[in-house]
Design an enzyme around this catalytic site. Structure first.
Site, mmCIF file in Angstrom:
data_model
loop_
_atom_site.group_PDB
_atom_site.id
_atom_site.type_symbol
_atom_site.label_atom_id
_atom_site.label_comp_id
_atom_site.label_asym_id
_atom_site.label_seq_id
_atom_site.Cartn_x
_atom_site.Cartn_y
_atom_site.Cartn_z
ATOM 1 C CE LYS A 1 25.213 33.825 14.934
ATOM 2 N NZ LYS A 1 25.392 34.168 16.349
ATOM 3 C CG ASP B 1 26.876 28.016 8.669
ATOM 4 O OD1 ASP B 1 25.939 28.761 9.015
ATOM 5 O OD2 ASP B 1 27.758 27.642 9.458
ATOM 6 C CG PHE C 1 32.400 30.372 13.621
ATOM 7 C CD1 PHE C 1 33.316 29.995 14.594
ATOM 8 C CD2 PHE C 1 31.064 30.467 13.969
ATOM 9 C CE1 PHE C 1 32.902 29.720 15.894
ATOM 10 C CE2 PHE C 1 30.645 30.198 15.262
ATOM 11 C CZ PHE C 1 31.570 29.825 16.225
#
Length: 383
Positions: free
Chosen positions: A234, A205, A121
């Site tokens: 985040k 990532d 993702f």
């Protein structure tokens, strides 16, 4: 009548206040938060140094364009790269960071092909979604950005797909949305070595695994890996929108003036928060996260692993996936935990995902283990 697109299946309560690791809903009910806002508020809620930094900046200026120098951006970039030969591009989210990584990889190498992995993702904008190995969330949105190939995560045969015609390989050290799937360390290091051999850029990532989540600032730092590009977001500003693409300085000339940009990226309020976050995430703090993690995992393996509903536990540090058998849906467990005052998440393959704030105490972690154990035990008994 509600006027919000129903892109989320929302729970029937609103979070209206938070302090530390506790959240309070609109009915006054308190919850021990094991979500961190999906890995965002890693340092909890109402955290004084972060709040004070934002308030101070709010009294100065809360937006200027990126046409002017920014000492705040330079400070945050320096804290992120820690004297390494790397540069930072600030944006607003993880998907934007991955979009920037995709563009930089293609521009810097003159090649277009990207290799990504199944169940990965990387975001929901077109470039990031094109590199995401989850067909369910891609359904109906094609065609996608061309020249993206996929391989099986953790599969030794995937190494054969890393060839010199690629611009880059993109991967997560732990696939969060993909079911909290740990990358095998030997395999990850082999991928890194093959990228170097074939002169292919390695993009890692760290949007969910970064900012201390695994006990290091970035999860790749547990391994012998030397990524060319790292993406983060985040937890970087503990709730204010920010993303970062960190690339080796040798790539910087490919992102000269006019090549890429953002209106809100590097916003002064977000940078003030990020500066406070990174100052808190020093070596002593990260060592404490590692010690808490050892404590947590000891009780997860002792109390949760043997339960009838549990197939296994994965993750690292304070990133945990409890894989449930098909006897009961993870959504039912999450709803039951809400009743017990615990907030959790789900992930692929019926996985209960835990991402507690890094400031959580040992006693709070132990309490969470006991409540989860009781909830899982009662779920099987009540069937």
């Amino acid at each position: 009548m509600k006027h919000i697109f129903p892109t989320y299946k929302r729970f029937p309560f609103e979070i209206v206040k938070g302090n530390g690791v506790t959240l309070i809903d609109n009915n006054g009910k308190k919850y021990l938060d094991l979500t961190s806002g999906i890995g965002v508020c890693n340092l909890g809620y109402n955290t004084a140094p972060i709040k004070d930094a934002v308030k101070t900046q709010l009294d100065k200026v809360w937006h200027t364009s990126n046409l002017y120098d920014s000492t705040l951006q330079e400070k945050v970039a320096s804290l992120l790269v820690k004297n390494e030969d790397k540069d930072v591009y600030f944006c607003n989210s993880g998907t934007e960071a991955n979009e920037a990584a995709l563009k930089l990889a293609r521009k810097a190498t003159g090649k277009s092909a990207i290799l990504a992995f199944d169940h990965s993702f990387h975001g929901r904008s077109y470039g990031s979604l094109s590199m995401t190995g989850n067909d369910k969330i891609k359904e109906g949105f094609g065609p996608f950005v061309p020249d993206v190939k996929f391989a099986k995560y953790n599969d030794p045969d995937a190494l054969e797909q890393i060839t010199s015609d690629l611009a880059a390989v993109i991967l997560e050290i732990i696939q969060g949305e993909g079911g909290v799937v740990n990358g095998d360390p030997a395999w990850l290091e082999a991928v890194g070595a093959k990228c170097k051999q074939e002169k292919v850029l390695l993009i890692i990532d760290e949007v969910q695994t970064g900012m201390g989540r695994t006990g290091k600032l970035f999860a790749y730092q547990h391994l012998n890996l030397d990524p060319d590009i790292i993406t983060a977001a985040k937890g970087l500003a503990n709730g204010l929108p920010v993303g970062a693409m960190i690339g080796k300085t040798e790539l910087a000339s490919s992102f000269g003036p006019g090549s890429h940009g953002t209106t809100f990226g590097g916003n002064p309020l977000a940078m003030a928060s990020a500066s406070a976050v990174l100052t808190i995430l020093n070596d002593d703090f990260l060592e404490a996260v590692q010690q808490k993690s050892l404590f947590f995992w000891h009780f997860l393996e002792k109390e949760i692993q043997p339960l009838d509903l549990v197939e296994g536990i994965s993750g690292k540090g304070l990133m945990v996936g409890i894989h449930l058998k098909s006897d009961i849906e993870v959504s039912k467990i999450i709803a039951d935990l809400h009743k017990q005052g615990i907030l959790t998440l789900s992930s692929r393959d019926n996985t209960l995902r835990l991402l507690p704030p890094l400031i959580i105490t040992g006693s709070e972690l132990l309490y969470a283990v006991h409540i989860i154990k009781d909830t899982l035990t009662n779920a099987i008994v009540s069937q």
